[in-house]
Design a protein around this motif. Structure first.
Motif, PDB file in Angstrom:
ATOM      1  N   PRO A 216       1.029  -0.825   0.187  1.00 10.29           N
ATOM      2  CA  PRO A 216      -0.319   0.293  -0.190  1.00 10.29           C
ATOM      3  C   PRO A 216       0.419   0.942  -0.271  1.00 10.29           C
ATOM      4  O   PRO A 216       1.903   1.008   0.508  1.00 10.29           O
ATOM      5  N   VAL A 217       0.494   2.452  -0.327  1.00 11.80           N
ATOM      6  CA  VAL A 217       0.375   3.764  -1.168  1.00 11.80           C
ATOM      7  C   VAL A 217       1.896   3.481   0.680  1.00 11.80           C
ATOM      8  O   VAL A 217       2.578   4.586   0.291  1.00 11.80           O
ATOM      9  N   GLY A 218       1.194   3.985   1.595  1.00 10.15           N
ATOM     10  CA  GLY A 218       1.488   4.482   3.271  1.00 10.15           C
ATOM     11  C   GLY A 218       2.498   3.743   4.171  1.00 10.15           C
ATOM     12  O   GLY A 218       2.271   3.714   4.968  1.00 10.15           O
ATOM     13  N   ILE A 221       6.646   5.184   6.238  1.00  7.77           N
ATOM     14  CA  ILE A 221       6.617   6.525   5.786  1.00  7.77           C
ATOM     15  C   ILE A 221       7.425   7.147   6.401  1.00  7.77           C
ATOM     16  O   ILE A 221       6.937   7.609   7.437  1.00  7.77           O
ATOM     17  N   GLN A 230       7.573   3.912  11.924  1.00  9.76           N
ATOM     18  CA  GLN A 230       6.527   4.257  12.216  1.00  9.76           C
ATOM     19  C   GLN A 230       5.278   3.114  12.488  1.00  9.76           C
ATOM     20  O   GLN A 230       5.377   2.193  11.040  1.00  9.76           O
ATOM     21  N   LEU A 232       1.278   1.165  12.109  1.00 12.20           N
ATOM     22  CA  LEU A 232       0.609   1.503  12.362  1.00 12.20           C
ATOM     23  C   LEU A 232      -0.581   0.763  13.664  1.00 12.20           C
ATOM     24  O   LEU A 232       0.005   0.238  14.419  1.00 12.20           O
ATOM     25  N   ASP A 235      -6.238  -0.518  16.213  1.00 11.01           N
ATOM     26  CA  ASP A 235      -7.368  -0.701  16.463  1.00 11.01           C
ATOM     27  C   ASP A 235      -7.408   0.020  14.648  1.00 11.01           C
ATOM     28  O   ASP A 235      -8.804  -0.005  14.546  1.00 11.01           O
ATOM     29  N   LEU A 236      -6.342   0.751  13.946  1.00  8.62           N
ATOM     30  CA  LEU A 236      -6.887   1.251  12.500  1.00  8.62           C
ATOM     31  C   LEU A 236      -6.720   0.351  11.675  1.00  8.62           C
ATOM     32  O   LEU A 236      -7.738   0.334  10.652  1.00  8.62           O
ATOM     33  N   LYS A 237      -6.005  -0.765  12.655  1.00 15.67           N
ATOM     34  CA  LYS A 237      -6.057  -1.750  11.252  1.00 15.67           C
ATOM     35  C   LYS A 237      -7.173  -3.259  11.664  1.00 15.67           C
ATOM     36  O   LYS A 237      -7.716  -3.518  10.547  1.00 15.67           O
TER      37      LYS A 237
END
Lengths: 238, 200
Positions: A216-218, A221, A230, A232, A235-237
């Motif tokens: 994926p693009v990000g 980063i 960093q 991710l 929770d956001l995954k």
């Protein structure tokens, strides 16, 4: 360009001990940008005192009628300092160029360029007076002036406070100072993907392209000023 | 000249809900109207999306800020045409999410309605908009700020100066402004900044 050649030779021969007065340049950051790679290194490696033999700074050259100058040693002198000092080509602020520019050395653009600019292995600095209406491709790009066009910076792009950039960016790392104006999309490339793209055509190119398609693009980063690794937020995954 | 204090930090449930609403998808195109925020680019990219920046406030300053009254200038056709050429000139349905921050607070009708129409046009059906509206009607001047996403629930606020808002909009007026959109959600905050998520 005969006059230019003459002056480059003269410039090269007088480069020994050259410590220019960059205070005449209008922007402090830009002065540091120009000064750092050229002058600081010698200071560390060659502590021996040298005689002062002032030569006009790049911006002076444009005033003297040498608006575009290549500050490279072309064999007139073999002094290593000169080679180090002379690593940037400069497009002065009174110059307008329409067409394609390919550079195999660092390039400082303080004039106006329309068309395309490529310095794939090197750094391009758009000075405070620089206005680039062109696609730009380089290893590293630093913007103090304005760019209207897409920018591909293999390693890093640095958009400074007074800069204005309208166009899409493709890079590994991006730095945007507060106050800079940027309009366009950003495509952050992972280092390994960028490297694979650089050797496209080689034996591993197909595999690298498949890998790039999966990433994926990000994914990771490495934006300058932020921690390099960093993860991710889990929770956001979810 | 007003001194610029160091960046402040505030809780933003709007940011949390905005990205929560996009959580199941990756590679979305997210437009940020802050126009040059490294923090926002970083955060959006970390979520697996593709960030795009567009400086609506910069365009406002450049087109209406010089000569005459800032809000009066927004009725000048020539200036409006320049403004429209500078910002939000993206193809239809380009974005699945737009971070609009408090940019709409500095627009007056009919330009405000035109900008909302543009936002509607460039947002994909189902896409989300995050907007802030100041709610304290007593103040005559507001800090002019840039919002940078700090993390999932916080933004840092970098103040650039102070400015006058065009008009304070009530919840009802905000609903009317976005009547062409599918849904609107308000978030209660402790300060006088109303956070709104609008679904196209």
């Amino acid at each position: 360009m005969g006059g230019n050649t003459f002056n480059v030779a003269r410039l090269s021969s007088t480069m020994k001990g050259f410590r220019p007065d960059l205070s005449i340049l209008p922007d402090r950051d830009f002065r540091e940008e120009i000064a750092s790679p050229m002058w600081n290194r010698r200071k560390e490696e060659d502590p021996a005192p040298r005689t002062m033999n002032p030569v006009p700074a790049p911006s002076d050259l444009s005033r003297e009628g040498i608006p575009m100058s290549t500050l490279s040693s072309r064999g007139e002198t073999s002094h290593t300092d000169t080679h180090r000092v002379a690593s940037s080509a400069v497009i002065g602020k009174s110059v307008v160029i329409k067409g394609q520019i390919y550079s195999r050395e660092d390039l400082v653009i303080d004039g106006e360029v329309e068309g395309s600019v490529e310095a794939n292995e090197n750094k391009i600095v758009v000075g405070p007076n620089g206005r680039v209406n062109a696609g730009v491709k380089a290893r590293e790009v630093v913007v103090h002036g304005s760019i209207k066009g897409n920018v591909e910076a293999g390693e890093k792009i640095d958009i400074r406070r007074e800069a204005k950039l309208v166009g899409d960016i493709k890079t590994q790392r991006i730095v945007i100072e507060d106050g800079a104006y940027f309009k366009g999309s950003v495509d952050i490339q992972r280092p390994e993907v960028a490297k694979a793209a650089a050797v496209a055509g080689g034996p591993g190119a197909a595999a690298a392209q498949q890998h790039a398609a999966r990433v994926p693009v990000g994914g990771s980063i490495p934006v300058a000023g932020a921690p390099q690794q960093q993860t991710l937020n889990p929770d956001l995954k979810k | 000249m007003h001194p610029t204090p160091p960046p402040d930090r505030r809780l933003s449930n709007g940011i949390d809900q905005f990205f929560h609403g996009l959580r199941d998808r990756q590679g979305l195109r997210i437009l940020d109207l802050a126009g040059g925020s490294q923090a926002n680019i970083q955060y959006v990219a970390e979520q697996g999306h593709k960030p795009t920046q567009d400086g609506l406030l910069h365009a406002l300053d450049e087109c209406f800020g010089s000569g005459g009254d800032f809000f009066g200038n927004q009725s000048d056709d020539k200036r409006v045409a320049q403004f429209c050429s500078m910002t939000l000139d993206h193809p239809d349905g380009s974005f699945q999410g737009i971070l609009g921050w408090d940019a709409l607070q500095y627009l007056v009708p009919p330009l405000l309605d035109d900008v909302v129409s543009q936002l509607h046009r460039i947002t994909e059906p189902g896409g989300l908009l995050l907007l802030y509206f100041h709610a304290d009607e007593r103040v005559t001047e507001l800090p002019s700020v840039t919002y940078h996403i700090a993390d999932r629930k916080n933004v840092t606020v970098a103040q650039r100066g102070r400015t006058r808002p065009a008009k304070f909009l009530s919840n009802r007026q905000i609903e009317q402004l976005f009547s062409g959109f599918t849904a609107i959600k308000f978030f209660v905050t402790r300060d006088h900044l109303r956070e709104v998520i609008v679904r196209r």
